[in-house]
Write a protein that holds these residues in place. Structure first.
Motif, PDB file in Angstrom:
ATOM      1  N   PHE A 202      43.498  -0.575  29.971  1.00 51.45           N
ATOM      2  CA  PHE A 202      44.640  -0.747  29.078  1.00 51.45           C
ATOM      3  C   PHE A 202      44.953   0.525  28.282  1.00 51.45           C
ATOM      4  O   PHE A 202      46.017   0.631  27.677  1.00 51.45           O
ATOM      5  N   GLY A 203      44.007   1.489  28.289  1.00 52.76           N
ATOM      6  CA  GLY A 203      44.240   2.731  27.550  1.00 52.76           C
ATOM      7  C   GLY A 203      44.099   2.525  26.050  1.00 52.76           C
ATOM      8  O   GLY A 203      43.803   1.431  25.566  1.00 52.76           O
ATOM      9  N   GLY A 204      44.334   3.586  25.313  1.00 55.43           N
ATOM     10  CA  GLY A 204      44.241   3.504  23.859  1.00 55.43           C
ATOM     11  C   GLY A 204      42.820   3.723  23.369  1.00 55.43           C
ATOM     12  O   GLY A 204      41.869   3.834  24.145  1.00 55.43           O
ATOM     13  N   GLN A 205      42.712   3.804  22.064  1.00 59.65           N
ATOM     14  CA  GLN A 205      41.422   4.044  21.419  1.00 59.65           C
ATOM     15  C   GLN A 205      40.676   2.731  21.260  1.00 59.65           C
ATOM     16  O   GLN A 205      41.164   1.805  20.603  1.00 59.65           O
ATOM     17  N   LEU A 206      39.488   2.652  21.869  1.00 61.02           N
ATOM     18  CA  LEU A 206      38.679   1.439  21.753  1.00 61.02           C
ATOM     19  C   LEU A 206      37.909   1.447  20.442  1.00 61.02           C
ATOM     20  O   LEU A 206      37.574   2.508  19.903  1.00 61.02           O
ATOM     21  N   PRO A 207      37.582   0.277  19.900  1.00 59.61           N
ATOM     22  CA  PRO A 207      36.789   0.214  18.658  1.00 59.61           C
ATOM     23  C   PRO A 207      35.409   0.860  18.856  1.00 59.61           C
ATOM     24  O   PRO A 207      34.898   0.959  19.976  1.00 59.61           O
ATOM     25  N   LEU A 208      34.809   1.296  17.750  1.00 58.33           N
ATOM     26  CA  LEU A 208      33.520   1.978  17.811  1.00 58.33           C
ATOM     27  C   LEU A 208      32.424   1.134  18.471  1.00 58.33           C
ATOM     28  O   LEU A 208      31.699   1.646  19.335  1.00 58.33           O
ATOM     29  N   PRO A 209      32.250  -0.153  18.116  1.00 64.77           N
ATOM     30  CA  PRO A 209      31.214  -0.939  18.798  1.00 64.77           C
ATOM     31  C   PRO A 209      31.425  -0.991  20.309  1.00 64.77           C
ATOM     32  O   PRO A 209      30.458  -0.961  21.074  1.00 64.77           O
ATOM     33  N   THR A 210      32.674  -1.060  20.743  1.00 67.93           N
ATOM     34  CA  THR A 210      32.951  -1.109  22.179  1.00 67.93           C
ATOM     35  C   THR A 210      32.590   0.211  22.844  1.00 67.93           C
ATOM     36  O   THR A 210      32.043   0.238  23.956  1.00 67.93           O
ATOM     37  N   ARG A 211      32.891   1.346  22.161  1.00 66.10           N
ATOM     38  CA  ARG A 211      32.530   2.647  22.739  1.00 66.10           C
ATOM     39  C   ARG A 211      31.014   2.810  22.839  1.00 66.10           C
ATOM     40  O   ARG A 211      30.498   3.364  23.819  1.00 66.10           O
ATOM     41  N   ILE A 212      30.313   2.315  21.812  1.00 67.16           N
ATOM     42  CA  ILE A 212      28.842   2.362  21.864  1.00 67.16           C
ATOM     43  C   ILE A 212      28.326   1.533  23.031  1.00 67.16           C
ATOM     44  O   ILE A 212      27.427   1.951  23.774  1.00 67.16           O
ATOM     45  N   LEU A 213      28.922   0.355  23.214  1.00 69.19           N
ATOM     46  CA  LEU A 213      28.514  -0.512  24.313  1.00 69.19           C
ATOM     47  C   LEU A 213      28.805   0.129  25.663  1.00 69.19           C
ATOM     48  O   LEU A 213      28.020  -0.011  26.611  1.00 69.19           O
ATOM     49  N   LEU A 214      29.928   0.853  25.766  1.00 63.77           N
ATOM     50  CA  LEU A 214      30.245   1.564  27.005  1.00 63.77           C
ATOM     51  C   LEU A 214      29.169   2.599  27.334  1.00 63.77           C
ATOM     52  O   LEU A 214      28.733   2.721  28.492  1.00 63.77           O
ATOM     53  N   THR A 215      28.741   3.334  26.321  1.00 60.05           N
ATOM     54  CA  THR A 215      27.707   4.360  26.528  1.00 60.05           C
ATOM     55  C   THR A 215      26.386   3.740  26.969  1.00 60.05           C
ATOM     56  O   THR A 215      25.725   4.214  27.899  1.00 60.05           O
ATOM     57  N   ILE A 216      26.003   2.651  26.303  1.00 55.27           N
ATOM     58  CA  ILE A 216      24.741   1.979  26.655  1.00 55.27           C
ATOM     59  C   ILE A 216      24.811   1.420  28.068  1.00 55.27           C
ATOM     60  O   ILE A 216      23.853   1.530  28.851  1.00 55.27           O
ATOM     61  N   THR A 217      25.941   0.817  28.410  1.00 58.34           N
ATOM     62  CA  THR A 217      26.101   0.238  29.743  1.00 58.34           C
ATOM     63  C   THR A 217      26.029   1.306  30.826  1.00 58.34           C
ATOM     64  O   THR A 217      25.380   1.122  31.863  1.00 58.34           O
ATOM     65  N   ALA A 218      26.658   2.439  30.576  1.00 65.90           N
ATOM     66  CA  ALA A 218      26.617   3.528  31.558  1.00 65.90           C
ATOM     67  C   ALA A 218      25.187   4.036  31.736  1.00 65.90           C
ATOM     68  O   ALA A 218      24.751   4.329  32.863  1.00 65.90           O
ATOM     69  N   TRP A 219      24.450   4.132  30.622  1.00 59.82           N
ATOM     70  CA  TRP A 219      23.061   4.600  30.732  1.00 59.82           C
ATOM     71  C   TRP A 219      22.198   3.597  31.481  1.00 59.82           C
ATOM     72  O   TRP A 219      21.359   3.974  32.285  1.00 59.82           O
ATOM     73  N   CYS A 220      22.414   2.307  31.232  1.00 62.47           N
ATOM     74  CA  CYS A 220      21.625   1.281  31.915  1.00 62.47           C
ATOM     75  C   CYS A 220      21.866   1.294  33.419  1.00 62.47           C
ATOM     76  O   CYS A 220      20.962   0.990  34.200  1.00 62.47           O
ATOM     77  N   ARG A 221      23.073   1.659  33.837  1.00 60.35           N
ATOM     78  CA  ARG A 221      23.386   1.640  35.264  1.00 60.35           C
ATOM     79  C   ARG A 221      22.936   2.904  35.977  1.00 60.35           C
ATOM     80  O   ARG A 221      22.626   2.869  37.170  1.00 60.35           O
ATOM     81  N   THR A 222      22.863   4.030  35.265  1.00 57.91           N
ATOM     82  CA  THR A 222      22.556   5.299  35.932  1.00 57.91           C
ATOM     83  C   THR A 222      21.219   5.906  35.505  1.00 57.91           C
ATOM     84  O   THR A 222      20.520   6.500  36.314  1.00 57.91           O
ATOM     85  N   GLY A 223      20.847   5.751  34.244  1.00 57.25           N
ATOM     86  CA  GLY A 223      19.647   6.438  33.760  1.00 57.25           C
ATOM     87  C   GLY A 223      18.510   5.511  33.384  1.00 57.25           C
ATOM     88  O   GLY A 223      17.617   5.917  32.646  1.00 57.25           O
ATOM     89  N   TRP A 224      18.534   4.263  33.896  1.00 52.50           N
ATOM     90  CA  TRP A 224      17.491   3.304  33.518  1.00 52.50           C
ATOM     91  C   TRP A 224      16.098   3.767  33.944  1.00 52.50           C
ATOM     92  O   TRP A 224      15.101   3.475  33.280  1.00 52.50           O
ATOM     93  N   TRP A 225      16.043   4.487  35.055  1.00 52.57           N
ATOM     94  CA  TRP A 225      14.727   4.881  35.558  1.00 52.57           C
ATOM     95  C   TRP A 225      14.031   5.877  34.632  1.00 52.57           C
ATOM     96  O   TRP A 225      12.808   5.971  34.613  1.00 52.57           O
TER      97      TRP A 225
END
Length: 404
Positions: A202-225
């Protein structure tokens, strides 16, 4: 002294095979003749190749529950006045643990050769503790082996009950933590990525908690090891450091400083020390010998180190209560109860009463610990789930406002 393997028989049916330490073959022949056996074969055992059952069994550890069951059955057989050799044979047939079966086979053979039971048990320090051996020796001397084994079985049952209470106190918080962690990992790796992709589209600036969750989710999928590697390396480092005396001392001191947990460990160790001391003293073992056995029973190195001056004080002629009073680890209750027991000639009973008191305190501390851990785990898991809900709902609310 050389070790000889022999094969002998008595009558047409009974055939035995075993090992015997002797200077010469002639001594083995004399020993077998004294037992009423006719030698069939005697040969010197090879030191490099094959090992005796005793040597193989000496390195094995037996589960606590198996040892408790063995001690209880042994006490029952001795109380029924079953001869020792027959009792060991019955115990060997009843046990389902292969290591204990091998040990009993070796013990039975050495008893047949004329050695005392306590001396044989001392050859298996990983299976029979010094406390166990000392009490069995006192039972042999006084002719109360059945009573000694019964006391050992009761003590083993009490320790097993205490261990079960600790496990029960920690079971529910651990279950909540594992289930909560599994739920969060599942949400972060499978559910959240699909929802967050929709928000990003949808674009636009996401809220801070959502951006934090995006970062955590990306790390869990790629850097979990990386997390797995760091965790494994941390566990290995803790294990390696815990093997050294200095590191173990530091870890034990750290445990004692933890709130509630430190008090719990202190009560457990004092109860273990007091019960061991009381049992040994009650069976007529000299008090200096009791300290040599009871102090190593304590697992925490800080508390064990605090108990080290006790034998020196007793050797100088001081009373047990007076020597305990000089120790930093001894509580006023411990000292005064022992003092009253010594005045009445019942120091052993006083020590056992101290152990019972501390075990009751342990139950109380376990209830407190469980009462603190359960809501703490629920709050932690609830806080994480609440953060996930807020991180998802905030962009939904913003999109709803834009649509209006």
């Amino acid at each position: 002294m050389p070790t000889f393997r022999y094969l002998a028989k008595r009558g047409p049916q009974e055939v035995i095979e075993g090992v015997f330490e002797a200077d010469t073959r002639a001594n083995v022949l004399t020993h077998l003749a004294g037992l009423g056996y006719t030698p069939v074969q005697i040969r010197e055992a090879r030191t490099g190749g094959e090992s005796s059952p005793a040597a193989r069994a000496r390195v094995r550890r037996i589960p606590v529950r198996q040892m408790n069951q063995f001690t209880r059955q042994f006490a029952s057989l001795m109380r029924s006045q079953v001869p020792l050799m027959r009792a060991l044979g019955i115990l060997k047939e009843q046990t389902s643990h292969p290591g204990l079966h091998t040990i009993l086979d070796a013990i039975r053979e050495q008893v047949r050769q004329g050695q005392t039971l306590s001396r044989i048990l001392a050859h298996y320090p990983k299976v029979f503790s010094p406390l166990y051996v000392s009490l069995v020796r006192s039972g042999e001397v006084t002719g109360t082996l059945d009573a000694v084994l019964e006391r050992l079985a009761v003590q083993a049952d009490q320790e097993e009950a205490l261990r079960a209470k600790v496990q029960m106190a920690l079971a529910y918080p651990l279950f909540v933590g594992v289930v909560g962690l599994g739920t969060v990992v599942f949400l972060l790796t499978f559910v959240m990525p699909r929802l967050l992709k929709l928000f990003v589209s949808f674009g636009g600036q996401l809220p801070l908690p959502t951006r934090i969750l995006l970062t955590i989710t990306a790390w869990c999928r790629t850097g979990w090891w990386w997390g797995v590697v760091i965790g494994v390396m941390g566990l290995i480092a803790i294990f390696v450091r815990s093997q050294g005396a200095t590191s173990r001392l530091w870890l034990d001191r750290l445990v004692l400083r933890l709130p509630v947990v430190g008090a719990l460990v202190r009560q457990v160790e004092l109860a273990r020390f007091a019960r061991s001391f009381g049992l040994l003293l009650a069976h007529g073992i000299p008090i200096l010998q009791v300290t040599e056995v009871a102090i190593p029973v304590v697992k925490n190195l800080v508390i064990r180190k605090a108990l080290q001056p006790l034998p020196a004080g007793l050797r100088e002629g001081g009373s047990l209560a007076a020597c305990l009073k000089t120790l930093t680890i001894a509580t006023p209750y411990f000292v005064h109860t022992v003092a009253v027991g010594e005045e009445g000639g019942k120091a052993a009973e006083a020590l056992l009463e101290v152990a019972n008191y501390y075990e009751r305190e342990i139950e109380r501390l376990l209830q407190i610990l469980a009462g603190l851990l359960e809501p703490a785990m629920i709050l932690i898991v609830g806080g994480i789930v609440g953060f996930l809900v807020i991180a998802i709902l905030l962009p939904i609310f913003e999109m709803s406002a834009l649509v209006r």
